[in-house]
Scaffold this motif. Structure first.
Motif, PDB file in Angstrom:
ATOM      1  N   PRO A  67       0.836  -1.208   0.000  1.00 45.97           N
ATOM      2  CA  PRO A  67       0.000   0.000   0.000  1.00 45.97           C
ATOM      3  C   PRO A  67       0.868   1.253   0.000  1.00 45.97           C
ATOM      4  CG  PRO A  67       0.090  -0.957   2.200  1.00 45.97           C
ATOM      5  CD  PRO A  67       0.775  -1.927   1.284  1.00 45.97           C
ATOM      6  N   GLY A  68       0.340   2.311  -0.612  1.00 44.40           N
ATOM      7  CA  GLY A  68       1.073   3.564  -0.673  1.00 44.40           C
ATOM      8  C   GLY A  68       1.096   4.282   0.666  1.00 44.40           C
ATOM      9  N   ALA A  69       1.935   5.302   0.738  1.00 43.17           N
ATOM     10  CA  ALA A  69       1.984   6.139   1.938  1.00 43.17           C
ATOM     11  C   ALA A  69       0.672   6.895   2.091  1.00 43.17           C
ATOM     12  CB  ALA A  69       3.155   7.110   1.841  1.00 43.17           C
ATOM     13  N   TRP A  70       0.396   7.297   3.316  1.00 46.27           N
ATOM     14  CA  TRP A  70      -0.867   8.001   3.576  1.00 46.27           C
ATOM     15  C   TRP A  70      -0.882   9.396   2.969  1.00 46.27           C
ATOM     16  CZ3 TRP A  70      -4.745   5.112   4.852  1.00 46.27           C
ATOM     17  CH2 TRP A  70      -4.494   3.893   5.499  1.00 46.27           C
ATOM     18  N   THR A  71       0.264   9.851   2.470  1.00 50.24           N
ATOM     19  CA  THR A  71       0.313  11.116   1.732  1.00 50.24           C
ATOM     20  C   THR A  71      -0.032  10.945   0.265  1.00 50.24           C
ATOM     21  OG1 THR A  71       2.695  10.758   1.435  1.00 50.24           O
ATOM     22  CG2 THR A  71       2.013  12.163   3.274  1.00 50.24           C
ATOM     23  N   ASP A  72      -0.116   9.700  -0.209  1.00 53.31           N
ATOM     24  CA  ASP A  72      -0.506   9.433  -1.597  1.00 53.31           C
ATOM     25  C   ASP A  72      -1.912   9.981  -1.829  1.00 53.31           C
ATOM     26  OD1 ASP A  72      -0.939   8.442  -4.115  1.00 53.31           O
ATOM     27  OD2 ASP A  72      -0.847   6.330  -3.557  1.00 53.31           O
ATOM     28  N   LYS A  74      -4.334   8.902  -3.394  1.00 49.75           N
ATOM     29  CA  LYS A  74      -5.399   7.913  -3.267  1.00 49.75           C
ATOM     30  C   LYS A  74      -5.858   7.751  -1.816  1.00 49.75           C
ATOM     31  CE  LYS A  74      -4.110   4.928  -7.164  1.00 49.75           C
ATOM     32  NZ  LYS A  74      -3.710   3.539  -7.508  1.00 49.75           N
ATOM     33  N   LEU A  75      -4.947   7.976  -0.884  1.00 46.58           N
ATOM     34  CA  LEU A  75      -5.249   7.747   0.532  1.00 46.58           C
ATOM     35  C   LEU A  75      -5.393   9.040   1.323  1.00 46.58           C
ATOM     36  CD1 LEU A  75      -2.804   4.776   1.272  1.00 46.58           C
ATOM     37  CD2 LEU A  75      -5.255   4.666   0.794  1.00 46.58           C
ATOM     38  N   ASN A  76      -4.861  10.125   0.800  1.00 48.51           N
ATOM     39  CA  ASN A  76      -4.906  11.404   1.509  1.00 48.51           C
ATOM     40  C   ASN A  76      -6.211  12.124   1.193  1.00 48.51           C
ATOM     41  OD1 ASN A  76      -4.160  13.604   3.044  1.00 48.51           O
ATOM     42  ND2 ASN A  76      -2.830  14.479   1.468  1.00 48.51           N
ATOM     43  N   THR A  77      -7.315  11.554   1.696  1.00 46.08           N
ATOM     44  CA  THR A  77      -8.652  12.078   1.376  1.00 46.08           C
ATOM     45  C   THR A  77      -9.441  12.296   2.661  1.00 46.08           C
ATOM     46  OG1 THR A  77      -9.442   9.808   1.077  1.00 46.08           O
ATOM     47  CG2 THR A  77      -8.726  10.988  -0.891  1.00 46.08           C
ATOM     48  N   PRO A  78      -9.067  13.280   3.475  1.00 45.83           N
ATOM     49  CA  PRO A  78      -9.787  13.526   4.730  1.00 45.83           C
ATOM     50  C   PRO A  78     -11.281  13.708   4.501  1.00 45.83           C
ATOM     51  CG  PRO A  78      -7.791  14.855   4.604  1.00 45.83           C
ATOM     52  CD  PRO A  78      -7.971  14.226   3.254  1.00 45.83           C
ATOM     53  N   GLY A  79     -12.057  13.217   5.439  1.00 43.99           N
ATOM     54  CA  GLY A  79     -13.502  13.346   5.335  1.00 43.99           C
ATOM     55  C   GLY A  79     -14.162  12.204   4.602  1.00 43.99           C
ATOM     56  N   ARG A  80     -13.384  11.290   4.055  1.00 40.09           N
ATOM     57  CA  ARG A  80     -13.932  10.151   3.330  1.00 40.09           C
ATOM     58  C   ARG A  80     -13.405   8.851   3.922  1.00 40.09           C
ATOM     59  NH1 ARG A  80     -12.811  13.638  -1.164  1.00 40.09           N
ATOM     60  NH2 ARG A  80     -14.682  14.053  -2.405  1.00 40.09           N
ATOM     61  N   SER A  81     -14.269   7.862   4.014  1.00 38.46           N
ATOM     62  CA  SER A  81     -13.803   6.525   4.330  1.00 38.46           C
ATOM     63  C   SER A  81     -13.085   5.952   3.118  1.00 38.46           C
ATOM     64  CB  SER A  81     -14.985   5.616   4.709  1.00 38.46           C
ATOM     65  OG  SER A  81     -15.636   6.103   5.863  1.00 38.46           O
ATOM     66  N   THR A  82     -12.202   5.006   3.367  1.00 37.78           N
ATOM     67  CA  THR A  82     -11.428   4.403   2.289  1.00 37.78           C
ATOM     68  C   THR A  82     -11.482   2.891   2.385  1.00 37.78           C
ATOM     69  OG1 THR A  82      -9.891   6.271   2.294  1.00 37.78           O
ATOM     70  CG2 THR A  82      -9.168   4.271   1.185  1.00 37.78           C
ATOM     71  N   VAL A  83     -11.745   2.244   1.261  1.00 35.30           N
ATOM     72  CA  VAL A  83     -11.622   0.792   1.138  1.00 35.30           C
ATOM     73  C   VAL A  83     -10.365   0.562   0.314  1.00 35.30           C
ATOM     74  CG1 VAL A  83     -12.724  -1.352   0.406  1.00 35.30           C
ATOM     75  CG2 VAL A  83     -14.137   0.580   1.164  1.00 35.30           C
ATOM     76  N   VAL A  84      -9.296   0.070   0.948  1.00 34.48           N
ATOM     77  CA  VAL A  84      -8.003  -0.036   0.293  1.00 34.48           C
ATOM     78  C   VAL A  84      -7.510  -1.472   0.346  1.00 34.48           C
ATOM     79  CG1 VAL A  84      -6.874   0.760   2.443  1.00 34.48           C
ATOM     80  CG2 VAL A  84      -5.592   0.736   0.283  1.00 34.48           C
ATOM     81  N   SER A  85      -7.123  -1.990  -0.802  1.00 37.97           N
ATOM     82  CA  SER A  85      -6.552  -3.333  -0.866  1.00 37.97           C
ATOM     83  C   SER A  85      -5.125  -3.255  -1.363  1.00 37.97           C
ATOM     84  CB  SER A  85      -7.388  -4.235  -1.776  1.00 37.97           C
ATOM     85  OG  SER A  85      -7.409  -3.747  -3.102  1.00 37.97           O
ATOM     86  N   PHE A  86      -4.313  -4.222  -0.936  1.00 36.90           N
ATOM     87  CA  PHE A  86      -2.924  -4.315  -1.361  1.00 36.90           C
ATOM     88  C   PHE A  86      -2.583  -5.794  -1.499  1.00 36.90           C
ATOM     89  CE2 PHE A  86      -3.265  -3.704   3.228  1.00 36.90           C
ATOM     90  CZ  PHE A  86      -2.608  -4.823   3.733  1.00 36.90           C
ATOM     91  N   LYS A  87      -1.473  -6.056  -2.204  1.00 32.91           N
ATOM     92  CA  LYS A  87      -1.131  -7.449  -2.496  1.00 32.91           C
ATOM     93  C   LYS A  87       0.337  -7.725  -2.196  1.00 32.91           C
ATOM     94  CE  LYS A  87      -4.652  -8.449  -6.007  1.00 32.91           C
ATOM     95  NZ  LYS A  87      -4.926  -8.967  -7.374  1.00 32.91           N
ATOM     96  N   TYR A  88       0.541  -8.821  -1.480  1.00 37.98           N
ATOM     97  CA  TYR A  88       1.862  -9.416  -1.312  1.00 37.98           C
ATOM     98  C   TYR A  88       1.713 -10.905  -1.572  1.00 37.98           C
ATOM     99  CZ  TYR A  88       3.501  -5.353   1.500  1.00 37.98           C
ATOM    100  OH  TYR A  88       3.868  -4.114   1.947  1.00 37.98           O
TER     101      TYR A  88
END
Length: 392
Positions: A67-72, A74-88
């Motif tokens: 997953p990217g850094a929280w400054t990315d 895609k993830l730096n979206t205050p006020g919104r919930s996030t559904v984030v998936s990553f793969k290893y």
């Protein structure tokens, strides 16, 4: 079950909320993945999505690896919930190679919004093709969930995301093969596709064949949809409204995100004005707005010599308020009104009990709505039901 009691001289009335998922007071949030054409930044693409659907309260984002850094963006979206998936690779996870990064990533996660994280969404085909075993996937999930728990962040939700095809008898699969165990999962989400285009299949019919809702409830977990796509373009506007109503009403879904992604023209809504409008109504809540509705029925328990019970399905219709139990003799007075319970968000069922009644006596009952937005005024009442206490 939550029970509030109010005692009166010779009788008592109680209002009970029937067992529902733990998040029952939280409205279903509707959102989407972000259609990002070539040449656009994610920020630009998100702005375009908001212009189509209104403010998206939840976003679905993907990472093909870590997953990217929280400054990315895609993830730096205050006020919104996030559904984030990553793969290893699962076997790599089990060596501990990802521990340090993921431990830091979870520790740095925001605490002002819900983050629904998922390790390796839709692993079924990869497991089938030999990328790693189901046992390794389960063990990797458990390891990562342990790292997330170390963060002590109550807004992080471990969320399984599997194909709803896995639940179809024709798939030959068993969802338990992928399940890491109830202790390691907070939400069970599904990717919902392949509606019966020829028959404009409803969500209820689709779920009957691929029972994601029932599986989640069997594990005591909130149900959610991480991807949904409808390729019946002619009927899609109406289908999206029907799906949204089912998700909010029957399913009490935690979130639903439409798969509006580049590369899948059969599903993306780009250029489909009518379907965009339908999903916008779900996202903004206008699809569900109106006058609160309350439908009261007798029971479910039969009257005894001293008790009656009545249940009411309450749809707040995007409003907030309180409901209270009211009952009285069909001839005479003996009026009694019980405690108030706050209601908001999704439809829910409340059940009222009144005890300490005389035998063989007819009573009438209903639910009242007291509106929180107008200072607590009594605005609405449900239909009434009559019941007779049993002979002593």
């Amino acid at each position: 079950m939550r029970r509030l009691m109010a005692m009166f001289a010779a009788a008592a009335v109680a209002l009970v909320t029937l067992p529902t998922p733990a998040h029952a007071s939280t409205p279903t949030v509707f959102g989407a993945s972000v259609y990002q054409p070539s040449g656009q930044t994610f920020t630009q693409a998100l702005a375009n999505a908001v212009s189509r659907y209104g403010t998206l309260p939840v976003l679905r984002v993907f990472y093909p690896g870590a997953p990217g850094a929280w400054t990315d963006a895609k993830l730096n979206t205050p006020g919104r919930s996030t559904v984030v998936s990553f793969k290893y690779d699962a076997d790599t996870v089990l060596t501990g190679a990802a521990d340090d990064y993921l431990r830091s990533w979870f520790a740095a996660a925001p605490r002002d919004r819900d983050i629904f994280w998922s390790y390796y969404h839709e692993p079924e085909d990869d497991i089938r093709d030999g990328a790693f075993t189901a046992a390794a996937y389960r063990a990797a999930w458990q390891r990562i969930a342990g790292l997330a728990d170390q963060a002590g962040n109550s807004r992080l939700y471990a969320t399984t995301i599997w194909m709803d095809w896995t639940l179809d008898p024709k798939s030959g699969r068993n969802w338990r093969d992928y399940y890491p165990g109830a202790a390691f999962v907070d939400v069970m989400a599904w990717d919902v596709y392949n509606f019966d285009v020829a028959n404009s299949e409803t969500m209820a019919t689709h779920n009957a064949n691929r029972p994601g809702l029932e599986v989640a409830r069997s594990e005591g977990k909130p149900y959610a949809v991480a991807e949904i796509g409808v390729d019946d373009h002619a009927n899609r506007p109406a289908m999206l409204r029907e799906i949204a109503r089912w998700m909010r009403g029957t399913a009490d879904a935690r979130f639903v995100t439409y798969f509006d992604a580049t590369g899948w023209p059969q599903y993306d809504l780009n250029g489909d004005t009518a379907s965009i409008q339908s999903w916008k109504e779900a996202v903004t809540g206008t699809l569900f707005a109106g006058t609160p509705t309350m439908t009261t029925t007798a029971g479910p328990a039969a009257p005894t010599a001293s008790t009656i019970q009545w249940s009411t399905r309450v749809d707040p219709a995007q409003k907030v308020g309180w409901v209270s139990c009211a009952s009285w003799r069909t001839s005479g007075s003996d009026f009694l009104e019980g405690p108030r319970q706050y209601v908001a968000g999704n439809p829910e069922t409340v059940t009222c009990d009144r005890t300490g009644l005389p035998a063989n006596t007819s009573y009438r009952a209903r639910i009242k709505w007291w509106d929180a937005q107008t200072g607590g005024s009594l605005l609405y009442t449900s239909n009434t039901v009559d019941q007779v206490t049993a002979a002593s």
